[in-house]
Design an enzyme around this catalytic site. Structure first.
Site, PDB file in Angstrom:
ATOM      1  N   LYS A  86       0.924  -1.235   0.167  1.00  0.00           N
ATOM      2  CA  LYS A  86       0.029   0.135   0.033  1.00  0.00           C
ATOM      3  C   LYS A  86       1.099   1.131  -0.097  1.00  0.00           C
ATOM      4  O   LYS A  86       1.395   1.419   0.777  1.00  0.00           O
ATOM      5  CB  LYS A  86      -0.948   0.144   1.325  1.00  0.00           C
ATOM      6  N   THR A 120      -8.529   8.721   8.695  1.00  0.00           N
ATOM      7  CA  THR A 120      -8.173   7.546   8.019  1.00  0.00           C
ATOM      8  C   THR A 120      -7.738   6.440   9.132  1.00  0.00           C
ATOM      9  O   THR A 120      -7.189   5.538   8.535  1.00  0.00           O
ATOM     10  CB  THR A 120      -6.679   8.004   7.199  1.00  0.00           C
ATOM     11  N   GLY A 150      -7.749   3.278  10.830  1.00  0.00           N
ATOM     12  CA  GLY A 150      -8.402   1.799  10.492  1.00  0.00           C
ATOM     13  C   GLY A 150      -8.459   1.469   9.150  1.00  0.00           C
ATOM     14  O   GLY A 150      -8.938   0.574   8.639  1.00  0.00           O
ATOM     15  N   THR A 151      -7.859   2.217   7.951  1.00  0.00           N
ATOM     16  CA  THR A 151      -8.111   2.093   6.755  1.00  0.00           C
ATOM     17  C   THR A 151      -7.301   0.662   6.180  1.00  0.00           C
ATOM     18  O   THR A 151      -7.831  -0.090   5.679  1.00  0.00           O
ATOM     19  CB  THR A 151      -7.379   3.276   5.835  1.00  0.00           C
ATOM     20  N   GLY A 152      -6.027   0.365   6.975  1.00  0.00           N
ATOM     21  CA  GLY A 152      -5.379  -0.887   6.771  1.00  0.00           C
ATOM     22  C   GLY A 152      -6.214  -1.880   6.989  1.00  0.00           C
ATOM     23  O   GLY A 152      -6.328  -3.035   6.392  1.00  0.00           O
ATOM     24  N   CYS A 153      -6.540  -2.074   8.409  1.00  0.00           N
ATOM     25  CA  CYS A 153      -7.408  -3.192   8.585  1.00  0.00           C
ATOM     26  C   CYS A 153      -8.771  -3.416   7.871  1.00  0.00           C
ATOM     27  O   CYS A 153      -9.306  -4.440   7.568  1.00  0.00           O
ATOM     28  CB  CYS A 153      -7.808  -2.784  10.390  1.00  0.00           C
TER      29      CYS A 153
END
Ligand SMILES: Cc1ncc(COP(=O)(O)OP(=O)(O)O)c(N)n1
Ligand SMILES: Cc1nc(C(=O)O)sc1CCOP(=O)(O)O
Ligand SMILES: [Mg+2]
Length: 572
Positions: free
Chosen positions: A251, A284, A286-289
């Site tokens: 990412k 933003t 928590g976007t990865g989870c």
């Protein structure tokens, strides 16, 4: 002997057990289409999968499979993701984000909690790691009982936890493993130390169907290499792929000097640059989870890997864009709204009030043809009806263009709301949803009430046209709020309408458990006779031409309102 579960028609009410005597344990590769073994994490630890190993996305037919109908065909198996991650007390990331993402994507989500964090939009104030024995116990509880399709991992705070996860996955194989190698929170707080890197490399990555590091995590996995360009990301994706995962998504959200957010996806053969516009927002966290959970959810539903990744990216982008202005907490990293629902509540102090059957007292139903004839806009027609005392309004705009209808409906919602008058839409659930109307009215050949309810949710008002006691009974069973019964008298407004008369109305009202509004040919000359049938479920009259095919809507509405009031007093 290995047993594998498969739905050829995914998640239909028919399920099958697949037996394959040649497959053993967790070392088999997936098979065709939706018929995948319940594990795809098969290359033994430390060994890289052969380059042409069929992946979750590109599985091949395995002729050795035998399919048998399972005993219970009535059970609907739903896609299931198990998230193994940390709890975020602020609910922006971690387990809470995973639950919301899976709910938003229509997938069941079970949870194994690896750590409890004290966390908010400012940062991480504390971490309490769950003992590995208890993580193991949670894994066993879920995996031994529930049919988990995909496991998604997030915060794994100790090497011991990575080990028990590895062992549990070997013992209870699943169809796919999504590894989000969480190391540092969005606020910069360390969630898993460098000691975890070996655990990832040795135990998890060789089992993973996809690993989704951000630039920092990719760099850490590769021993600290600098990642500054898309080319660096490609090299990193290749190097991480060499550690064993079948697919790698790096990412690039933090990539400097890039207008777009660029992620690099590598499936072992091809590289894909997945670009999306950068959304300017503090929200933003928590976007990865969320991205990893959404990939897991799409895989659980049966998507190929590339399509799961694309859908997940689009979902996160949409949610971020929707949530860019919402404010939760005072810190730099706000959460976003996974269900795309909060903004309307924030900006709108209006709360839906429960449906009151007395709202049906004087029900004004608009007509596009009549409005045109009298040179009125829909919004003027509605305003005048409310001025005259209409207690509920239905927009029945059969000839309106969708775009115009929606714009007018939005204005009518505001007008009605400011007067406390519910506004319903005739037939068009899409318009009702788009303008946030109070509900819909549907007929026997329109959208079924059960489907309308599923789309509109529990709070919206649903009315249904019924001409018989049987239809009235069905309406009640299906969860309608009221019944429109007619035509009580002949009408020119609705072509080929069957007239049920006052007797037909009486029958429906007498049998109905729902409140009833009478419709069809009703006006000042006959409204009294309708209300005088004296059945308590009859709550009012619905009128089109006697209000709207007239020069003054407000005057006619007022007249009918007065008459109904008098009638109500005398009927009591
Ligand atoms: C209050 C009320 N009752 C009945 C109807 C008729 O609905 P339907 O049978 O779907 O016919 P159309 O109105 O769609 O032509 C109604 N609209 N409102
Ligand atoms: C829309 C509609 N539904 C009917 C039913 O019988 O279900 S009668 C009808 C038309 C009612 O218009 P007016 O008040 O002009 O007669
Ligand atoms: Mg209809």
């Amino acid at each position: 002997m290995g047993y594998y579960c498969c739905s050829q028609i995914p998640f239909s009410s028919t399920s099958f057990i697949i037996k394959n005597s040649s497959l053993s344990g967790a070392t088999q590769v997936p098979t065709k289409g939706f018929c995948q073994p319940r594990v795809s994490i098969h290359p033994p630890a430390n060994s890289k999968p052969p380059p042409k190993t069929p992946t979750f996305a590109t599985v091949q037919e395995d002729k050795g499979l035998i399919m048998e109908a399972s005993d219970d065909k009535s059970k609907l198996r739903i896609p299931h993701v198990l998230t193994v991650a940390g709890s975020d007390s602020g609910s922006g990331a971690g387990i809470q984000a995973d639950l919301k993402a899976c709910a938003a994507r229509g997938v069941y989500c079970s949870t194994v909690i690896t750590a409890v964090t004290a966390q908010n939009t400012v940062g991480v104030q504390g971490v309490h790691t769950v003992p590995e024995e208890f993580v193991e116990q949670q894994l066993k509880s879920v995996l031994s009982d529930m049919h988990v399709d995909v496991v998604k991992t997030g915060m794994l705070p100790s090497i011991g936890i990575v080990k028990v996860l590895h062992q549990s996955l070997k013992r209870f194989p699943v169809r796919a493993l999504v590894v989000d190698p969480v190391m540092v929170s969005t606020s910069g707080d360390v969630l898993a130390g460098p000691s975890i890197l070996d655990g990832f490399r040795v135990d998890l990555l060789p089992l993973a169907d996809i690993v989704t590091p951000n630039l920092k995590e990719a760099s850490a996995l590769l021993g600290g290499v600098q990642l500054e360009t898309v080319n660096d990301m490609r090299s990193a994706a290749k190097a991480i792929h060499d550690m064993g995962p079948r697919n790698v998504l790096i990412k690039g959200g933090d990539l400097a000097a890039s207008l777009d957010a660029i992620d690099v996806f590598f499936d072992g053969e091809n590289f894909y640059e997945l670009r999306s516009s950068r959304i300017k927002t503090r929200n933003t966290h928590g976007t990865g989870c969320t991205l990893a959970s959404c990939i897991a959810a799409e895989l659980a539903k049966g998507s190929s890997m590339l399509s799961a990744v694309k859908v997940a990216k689009r979902y996160v982008e949409t949610a971020l864009d929707y949530s860019k202005d919402i404010a939760v907490g005072n810190g730099m990293q706000g959460p976003f709204d996974h269900l795309l629902k909060l903004k309307s509540n924030v900006h709108n102090s209006w709360k839906p009030r429960a449906f009151d059957p007395d709202d049906l007292f004087l029900y004004a139903v608009t007509d596009s043809g009549m409005n045109k004839k009298w040179g009125r806009s829909i919004t003027d027609a509605v305003k005048h009806a409310i001025e005259g005392g209409a207690t509920i309004v239905q927009l029945r705009e059969k000839d309106a263009e969708t775009r115009d209808f929606l714009e007018s409906a939005k204005v009518c919602v505001k007008i009605c709301r400011s007067h406390g008058v519910p506004l319903l839409i005739n037939d068009r659930i899409d318009i009702a949803l788009a303008c946030d109307a109070d509900g819909v009215h549907v007929g026997q050949s329109d959208m079924p009430v059960t489907v309308a309810r599923a789309l509109l949710g529990p709070e919206k008002i649903i009315g249904v046209s019924c001409k018989t006691p049987e239809q009235a009974h069905r309406a009640w069973i299906d969860g309608a709020d009221y019944i429109g019964c007619g035509g009580v008298f002949p009408t020119n407004t609705k072509a080929n309408n069957i007239t049920v008369g006052l007797e037909g109305l009486k029958d429906v009202c007498a049998s109905s458990k729902l409140p009833v509004v009478a419709i069809g040919g009703i006006g000042a000359s006959n409204a009294r006779s309708v209300m005088e049938i004296g059945v308590p479920t009859l709550k009012g009259v619905a009128v089109v031409s006697a209000l709207f095919d007239r020069e003054s809507v407000s005057v006619e509405t007022l007249k009918l309102h007065e008459l109904l009031k008098k009638t109500a007093l005398s009927v009591k």
